[in-house]
Enzyme design. Structure first.
Site, PDB file in Angstrom:
ATOM      1  N   LYS A 127       2.855  19.503  -3.773  1.00  0.00           N
ATOM      2  CA  LYS A 127       2.105  18.505  -4.087  1.00  0.00           C
ATOM      3  C   LYS A 127       0.990  18.906  -5.005  1.00  0.00           C
ATOM      4  O   LYS A 127       0.604  20.044  -5.227  1.00  0.00           O
ATOM      5  CB  LYS A 127       1.343  18.046  -2.815  1.00  0.00           C
ATOM      6  CG  LYS A 127       0.837  16.658  -2.582  1.00  0.00           C
ATOM      7  CD  LYS A 127       1.758  15.643  -2.290  1.00  0.00           C
ATOM      8  CE  LYS A 127       1.294  14.494  -2.199  1.00  0.00           C
ATOM      9  NZ  LYS A 127       2.217  13.306  -1.880  1.00  0.00           N
ATOM     10  N   ASP A 157       2.057   9.345  -6.609  1.00  0.00           N
ATOM     11  CA  ASP A 157       1.312   9.193  -5.504  1.00  0.00           C
ATOM     12  C   ASP A 157       0.201   8.270  -5.682  1.00  0.00           C
ATOM     13  O   ASP A 157       0.112   7.787  -6.543  1.00  0.00           O
ATOM     14  CB  ASP A 157       0.946  10.790  -5.005  1.00  0.00           C
ATOM     15  CG  ASP A 157       0.500  10.623  -3.500  1.00  0.00           C
ATOM     16  OD1 ASP A 157       1.692  10.719  -2.788  1.00  0.00           O
ATOM     17  OD2 ASP A 157      -0.525  10.715  -2.966  1.00  0.00           O
ATOM     18  N   ASN A 198       1.986  -0.009  -4.340  1.00  0.00           N
ATOM     19  CA  ASN A 198       3.531   0.087  -4.325  1.00  0.00           C
ATOM     20  C   ASN A 198       4.185   0.122  -2.793  1.00  0.00           C
ATOM     21  O   ASN A 198       4.825  -0.331  -2.816  1.00  0.00           O
ATOM     22  CB  ASN A 198       3.771   1.378  -4.970  1.00  0.00           C
ATOM     23  CG  ASN A 198       4.417   1.311  -6.265  1.00  0.00           C
ATOM     24  OD1 ASN A 198       4.388   0.163  -6.777  1.00  0.00           O
ATOM     25  ND2 ASN A 198       5.300   2.082  -6.836  1.00  0.00           N
ATOM     26  N   VAL A 199       3.344   0.877  -2.048  1.00  0.00           N
ATOM     27  CA  VAL A 199       4.030   1.106  -0.776  1.00  0.00           C
ATOM     28  C   VAL A 199       4.000  -0.224   0.175  1.00  0.00           C
ATOM     29  O   VAL A 199       4.931  -0.666   0.713  1.00  0.00           O
ATOM     30  CB  VAL A 199       3.220   2.072   0.042  1.00  0.00           C
ATOM     31  CG1 VAL A 199       3.983   2.552   1.509  1.00  0.00           C
ATOM     32  CG2 VAL A 199       3.425   3.587  -0.902  1.00  0.00           C
TER      33      VAL A 199
END
Ligand code: GLU
Length: 447
Positions: free
Chosen positions: A126, A166, A240-241
């Protein structure tokens, strides 16, 4: 608690006492490994817990850039390369003022288990920066991304480390990052996922995290001989999610009744369907990071400033925003309002106290590392397509994604049956994810 787990946790807490989010994630995972650590002595013999909680490598760097007024600004860039046992490091880049090393260590740690669950050959990592995208012009974002890549390019590559988006890193940022990498190394390669559809991106990748979470919910409901048809869903976030969840949920006959932003939440009694789903994308593209505009456009909706949607009556709650966004009080509210199921779509979206409330009330709870794995899984499918220099059609990618989510669900159930208790998705996900990485670490020797 098993004495080996206790010993490792105590040492980790002492060594990284200020890294609260990382410690929260490590504690949750290790505590759920009790039975498997007791039964399989090789994990202690090879000191797997000490090794798996320590990132293989952390890179931090200075990111200087110039704003539109010509002022020089400096941010910090990070990449936490956590574990490459199963494949190249893989995980998103987060650009957000809240980004710290502790946060990225927690996310990289979680990613290792999540990526293992997908069954694809990807390790865990990450990265990101404390850069705030909100309110910045395209040119400012481009200059920042280029400066970020001036350092990051030497640490990543299609067989080394494959970042993605992200929070704060979407299609625009991925484009600028990709362009600068290509310029620096003089190679067009699939070293990042979430790329534009015309230059190596995969169909369904933007929708994938949300689609995957809804497929996971379907499987959980199936266990109770139930379906999504007619269910009401409350979602936090509007990126987006949340958008992917809304699309798939409405296709399967369920209705999203709430979304949220940093300014508050929107309740739409008629459900967020049809053109309202497309409008979510427009709100996101505006760069304003607020949801209030929704009620100006659709009269069926009401705006609740400064509030989160967990006080609503809903069948399923889906936190889709950020870590620890749903706390003990929210969990009590949801329980009181007869919420039947919680699908954590953000990474570590619920506090340990909130999870305890759900468990005490027998509310099925899916942890983020299982429920949101559809995003990174589809990134894995993007990597496959890049390697083959091929592009699969929408249905092919979607079918593969669905299959992966069904497998993750079933692996969680099986692992929980064997080493925890039936229906405990948290332990199930942790154990199933851990076992593959730990066994492969032993097979690969002390490296
Ligand atoms: N940031 C996403 C996650 O948390 C996606 C990562 C990826 O596609 O590599 O899983």
């Amino acid at each position: 608690m098993n004495s080996y787990i206790k010993e490792v946790l105590e040492r980790t807490h002492k060594k990284y006492s200020w890294e609260h989010e990382f410690l929260q994630a490590a504690t949750e995972v290790l505590e759920s490994l009790n039975l498997i650590i007791e039964r399989v002595p090789k994990y202690k013999k090879h000191r797997i817990l000490e090794r798996i909680t320590e990132p293989e490598r952390i890179i931090t760097f200075r990111v200087p850039w110039q704003d539109d007024r010509g002022e020089i600004r400096v941010n910090t860039g990070y990449r936490v390369e956590f574990n490459s046992t199963l494949g190249p490091y893989k995980g998103g880049l987060r650009f957000h003022p809240s980004v710290t090393l502790s946060g990225l260590k927690f996310l990289g740690f979680e990613q290792t288990f999540k990526n293992s669950l997908t069954g694809l050959p990807i390790g865990g990592g990450k990265g990101g920066s404390d850069f705030n995208v909100t309110g910045r012009s395209d040119n400012e974002v481009m200059r920042f991304c280029q400066s970020f890549m001036n350092e990051l390019y030497r640490h990543v590559g299609p067989d080394t480390d494959v970042p993605a988006g992200d929070i704060g890193v979407g299609g625009r940022e991925i484009g600028y990052l990709f362009g600068q990498y290509k310029k620096l190394v003089n190679r067009f390669e699939g070293w990042i996922t979430g790329k534009g559809l015309n230059w190596g991106g995969s169909l369904i990748r933007p929708e994938a995290t949300g689609f995957g979470a809804i497929y996971f919910a379907e499987e959980m409901l199936k266990m109770k001989n139930d379906t999504l048809e007619g269910k009401t869903l409350a979602v936090s976030g509007f990126g987006n999610v949340a958008w992917g969840c809304a699309l798939k949920a409405s296709e399967l006959g369920a209705k999203i009744i709430a979304i949220s932003g940093p300014d508050g939440f929107v309740y739409d009694k008629d459900g967020i369907i049809g053109e309202k789903i497309d409008y979510m994308l427009k709100m996101r593209a505006s760069g304003k990071d607020i949801v209030e505009d929704y009620v100006k456009k659709f009269s069926s909706a009401e705006f609740f400033p400064g509030k989160r949607p967990w006080g609503l009556n809903c069948d399923i709650a889906l936190p889709c925003a950020i870590q620890n966004e749903l706390d003990e009080n929210d969990a009590k509210e949801l329980t009181k309002n007869q919420c039947k199921m919680v699908i954590e779509v953000s990474n570590m979206g619920c506090t340990p106290e909130a999870i305890q409330i759900f468990q005490q009330n027998n509310i099925p709870f899916a942890p983020g590392k299982a429920a949101n794995a559809g995003g990174v899984a589809t990134s894995g499918l993007e990597m496959s397509q890049n390697s083959m220099r091929l592009k699969w059609d929408k249905n092919e990618v979607d079918a593969k994604l669905k299959n992966i989510m069904i497998n993750i669900h079933n692996n969680c159930i099986e692992a929980a049956d064997e080493y925890s208790f039936t229906g405990d998705y948290i332990s199930g996900a942790n154990i199933a994810g851990f076992k593959k990485v730990a066994d492969a670490m032993i097979e690969q020797g002390l490296v």
